[in-house]
Design a protein around this motif. Structure first.
Motif, mmCIF file in Angstrom:
data_model
loop_
_atom_site.group_PDB
_atom_site.id
_atom_site.type_symbol
_atom_site.label_atom_id
_atom_site.label_comp_id
_atom_site.label_asym_id
_atom_site.label_seq_id
_atom_site.Cartn_x
_atom_site.Cartn_y
_atom_site.Cartn_z
ATOM 1 N N THR A 126 45.327 90.465 89.331
ATOM 2 C CA THR A 126 44.988 89.049 89.348
ATOM 3 C C THR A 126 43.477 88.858 89.476
ATOM 4 N N PRO A 127 42.968 87.697 89.064
ATOM 5 C CA PRO A 127 41.534 87.421 89.260
ATOM 6 C C PRO A 127 41.116 87.543 90.725
ATOM 7 N N GLU A 128 42.009 87.148 91.618
ATOM 8 C CA GLU A 128 41.689 87.245 93.048
ATOM 9 C C GLU A 128 41.518 88.702 93.478
ATOM 10 N N LEU A 129 42.399 89.578 92.991
ATOM 11 C CA LEU A 129 42.294 90.999 93.333
ATOM 12 C C LEU A 129 41.019 91.588 92.746
ATOM 13 N N ILE A 130 40.705 91.239 91.508
ATOM 14 C CA ILE A 130 39.492 91.740 90.862
ATOM 15 C C ILE A 130 38.254 91.306 91.646
ATOM 16 N N ASP A 131 38.212 90.053 92.057
ATOM 17 C CA ASP A 131 37.074 89.564 92.840
ATOM 18 C C ASP A 131 36.975 90.289 94.172
ATOM 19 N N GLN A 132 38.132 90.566 94.788
ATOM 20 C CA GLN A 132 38.143 91.262 96.070
ATOM 21 C C GLN A 132 37.603 92.685 95.920
ATOM 22 N N LEU A 133 38.076 93.380 94.885
ATOM 23 C CA LEU A 133 37.614 94.747 94.650
ATOM 24 C C LEU A 133 36.111 94.785 94.385
ATOM 25 N N SER A 134 35.617 93.842 93.591
ATOM 26 C CA SER A 134 34.194 93.811 93.251
ATOM 27 C C SER A 134 33.336 93.493 94.477
ATOM 28 N N ALA A 135 33.814 92.600 95.331
ATOM 29 C CA ALA A 135 33.066 92.270 96.545
ATOM 30 C C ALA A 135 32.992 93.470 97.486
ATOM 31 N N ILE A 136 34.101 94.174 97.621
ATOM 32 C CA ILE A 136 34.120 95.376 98.462
ATOM 33 C C ILE A 136 33.183 96.440 97.888
ATOM 34 N N TYR A 137 33.186 96.558 96.572
ATOM 35 C CA TYR A 137 32.310 97.522 95.880
ATOM 36 C C TYR A 137 30.841 97.215 96.174
ATOM 37 N N ASP A 138 30.459 95.959 96.090
ATOM 38 C CA ASP A 138 29.074 95.580 96.369
ATOM 39 C C ASP A 138 28.686 95.954 97.797
ATOM 40 N N ASP A 139 29.544 95.651 98.752
ATOM 41 C CA ASP A 139 29.264 96.003 100.150
ATOM 42 C C ASP A 139 29.231 97.521 100.331
ATOM 43 N N ASP A 140 30.080 98.214 99.582
ATOM 44 C CA ASP A 140 30.174 99.662 99.707
ATOM 45 C C ASP A 140 28.876 100.351 99.274
ATOM 46 N N MET A 141 28.165 99.763 98.325
ATOM 47 C CA MET A 141 26.895 100.357 97.894
ATOM 48 C C MET A 141 25.877 100.367 99.033
ATOM 49 N N MET A 142 25.900 99.353 99.860
ATOM 50 C CA MET A 142 24.999 99.332 101.014
ATOM 51 C C MET A 142 25.361 100.445 101.993
ATOM 52 N N GLU A 143 26.649 100.739 102.084
ATOM 53 C CA GLU A 143 27.089 101.833 102.953
ATOM 54 C C GLU A 143 26.632 103.179 102.394
ATOM 55 N N ILE A 144 26.716 103.349 101.088
ATOM 56 C CA ILE A 144 26.258 104.594 100.466
ATOM 57 C C ILE A 144 24.763 104.792 100.707
ATOM 58 N N ALA A 145 23.994 103.712 100.629
ATOM 59 C CA ALA A 145 22.547 103.800 100.825
ATOM 60 C C ALA A 145 22.188 104.294 102.221
ATOM 61 N N ARG A 146 23.104 104.148 103.164
ATOM 62 C CA ARG A 146 22.835 104.560 104.540
ATOM 63 C C ARG A 146 23.179 106.032 104.802
ATOM 64 N N ILE A 147 23.845 106.693 103.861
ATOM 65 C CA ILE A 147 24.254 108.073 104.094
ATOM 66 C C ILE A 147 23.031 108.982 103.978
ATOM 67 N N PRO A 148 22.729 109.783 104.995
ATOM 68 C CA PRO A 148 21.567 110.680 104.932
ATOM 69 C C PRO A 148 21.661 111.653 103.766
ATOM 70 N N GLY A 149 20.542 111.878 103.098
ATOM 71 C CA GLY A 149 20.504 112.819 101.989
ATOM 72 C C GLY A 149 20.947 112.243 100.664
ATOM 73 N N VAL A 150 21.239 110.916 100.626
ATOM 74 C CA VAL A 150 21.687 110.272 99.405
ATOM 75 C C VAL A 150 20.598 109.337 98.885
ATOM 76 N N ASN A 151 20.285 109.473 97.623
ATOM 77 C CA ASN A 151 19.332 108.604 96.940
ATOM 78 C C ASN A 151 20.110 107.659 96.036
ATOM 79 N N LEU A 152 20.257 106.409 96.440
ATOM 80 C CA LEU A 152 20.962 105.404 95.640
ATOM 81 C C LEU A 152 19.929 104.661 94.799
ATOM 82 N N ILE A 153 20.046 104.804 93.478
ATOM 83 C CA ILE A 153 19.119 104.137 92.561
ATOM 84 C C ILE A 153 19.671 102.749 92.255
ATOM 85 N N THR A 154 18.893 101.735 92.562
ATOM 86 C CA THR A 154 19.346 100.350 92.368
ATOM 87 C C THR A 154 18.308 99.579 91.561
ATOM 88 N N PRO A 155 18.716 98.489 90.912
ATOM 89 C CA PRO A 155 17.757 97.656 90.174
ATOM 90 C C PRO A 155 16.732 97.019 91.109
#
Length: 295
Positions: free
Chosen positions: A266-295
């Motif tokens: 559903t559109p609601e599920l897609i929006d939920q997954l995408s929102a979690i994904y966006d927040d998850d990138m901030m979590e990845i950026a905090r992992i030591p030894g990880v270089n997250l390339i962002t715009p």
């Protein structure tokens, strides 16, 4: 070859479809002059997988390493080898199972590291919004498997790429990891090409328009090239802003908007997954030894 750094591009599946390695190979002559080699994937992928499966996680001995390097390069000394093999962390059925992304990433990445126990290694991996990645992955599954069966144990709140990256990092604490979002590739492609090879940002590489050529009208590409030629950006941030402006005007809508008509998606599920994904990138950026390339 013990001093040669090995950059291993591990996927993810259904992201760049070998566009990065093929773009880098447009620069083989210039890169060879500075000690970097990008072998043809079909030159080494079958052997790499064969040795990976035969070792079953054990460290390669000297004879096995010699066989690998003989297949990978004819050079006696290199600064870096860039290798790409998206199927070693998992095949399509194994990349998403029991509601988890790459559940064996840590174990298999450690086994990959053991292919080159005497060399420094980097891991390179692209991630993708599960809202589009899971349907894309499903298209490669057994046709007898229904989509409802495929996502049976999906729990959106726990579908996290940060779990995958953290698993890889904790199992390989000495290995730097470069991560980027597949969706960001059009904006960061030139920087990405240099970053995965450890190159200075001023190093010019061919192939920096290849992603844009897939999603932008030819006229837009022509005008963008002309504009950048007459208005050279002062930094990477300005270049991205220029590219974003041209994308707004010349993007091929059918190429950038992914739509799936799947039961329960559903559109609601897609929006939920995408929102979690966006927040998850901030979590990845905090992992030591990880270089997250962002715009």
């Amino acid at each position: 070859m013990h001093g040669t750094r090995i950059s291993l591009h591990l996927g993810a599946l259904c992201t760049d479809d070998d566009l990065l390695v093929s773009s880098l190979r447009w620069n083989t002559s210039a890169l060879s002059e500075i000690g970097i080699e990008i072998p043809k994937p079909n030159r080494y992928r079958p052997l790499l997988r064969q040795i990976f499966e035969r070792l079953d996680g054990r460290a390669a001995n000297q004879d096995t390493q010699d066989v690998l390097f003989e297949q990978l390069t004819n050079e006696e000394e290199l600064e870096r080898l860039y290798l790409s093999h998206p199927f070693l962390l998992a095949n399509h059925p194994g990349a998403f199972c029991n509601g988890m992304l790459y559940p064996n990433a840590g174990e298999r990445s450690a086994a990959l590291r053991n292919l080159f126990p005497d060399n420094p290694v980097d891991f390179v991996i692209s991630v993708r919004d599960p809202a589009t990645w899971i349907p894309a992955l499903f298209s490669h599954q057994n046709p007898e498997l229904t989509f409802e069966e495929f996502v049976d144990k999906l729990d959106p709140e726990h579908l996290l790429w940060s779990d995958v990256i953290r698993d890889i990092r904790e199992t390989n604490p000495d290995i730097p990891i470069t991560v980027w979002c597949n969706e960001d590739s059009p904006l960061i492609w030139p920087e990405l090409m240099r970053e995965v090879l450890g190159l200075d940002q001023k190093f010019e590489l061919r192939g920096s328009y290849r992603v844009l050529q897939k999603i932008m009208h030819k006229e837009g590409i022509k005008r963008l090239r002309s504009y950048l030629g007459t208005h050279p950006p002062v930094n990477e941030i300005q270049r991205r802003r220029i590219v974003a402006a041209f994308l707004d005007k010349y993007a091929l809508t059918d190429e950038i908007e992914e739509e799936y008509d799947l039961p329960g998606w559903t559109p609601e599920l897609i929006d939920q997954l995408s929102a979690i994904y966006d927040d998850d990138m901030m979590e990845i950026a905090r992992i030591p030894g990880v270089n997250l390339i962002t715009p």
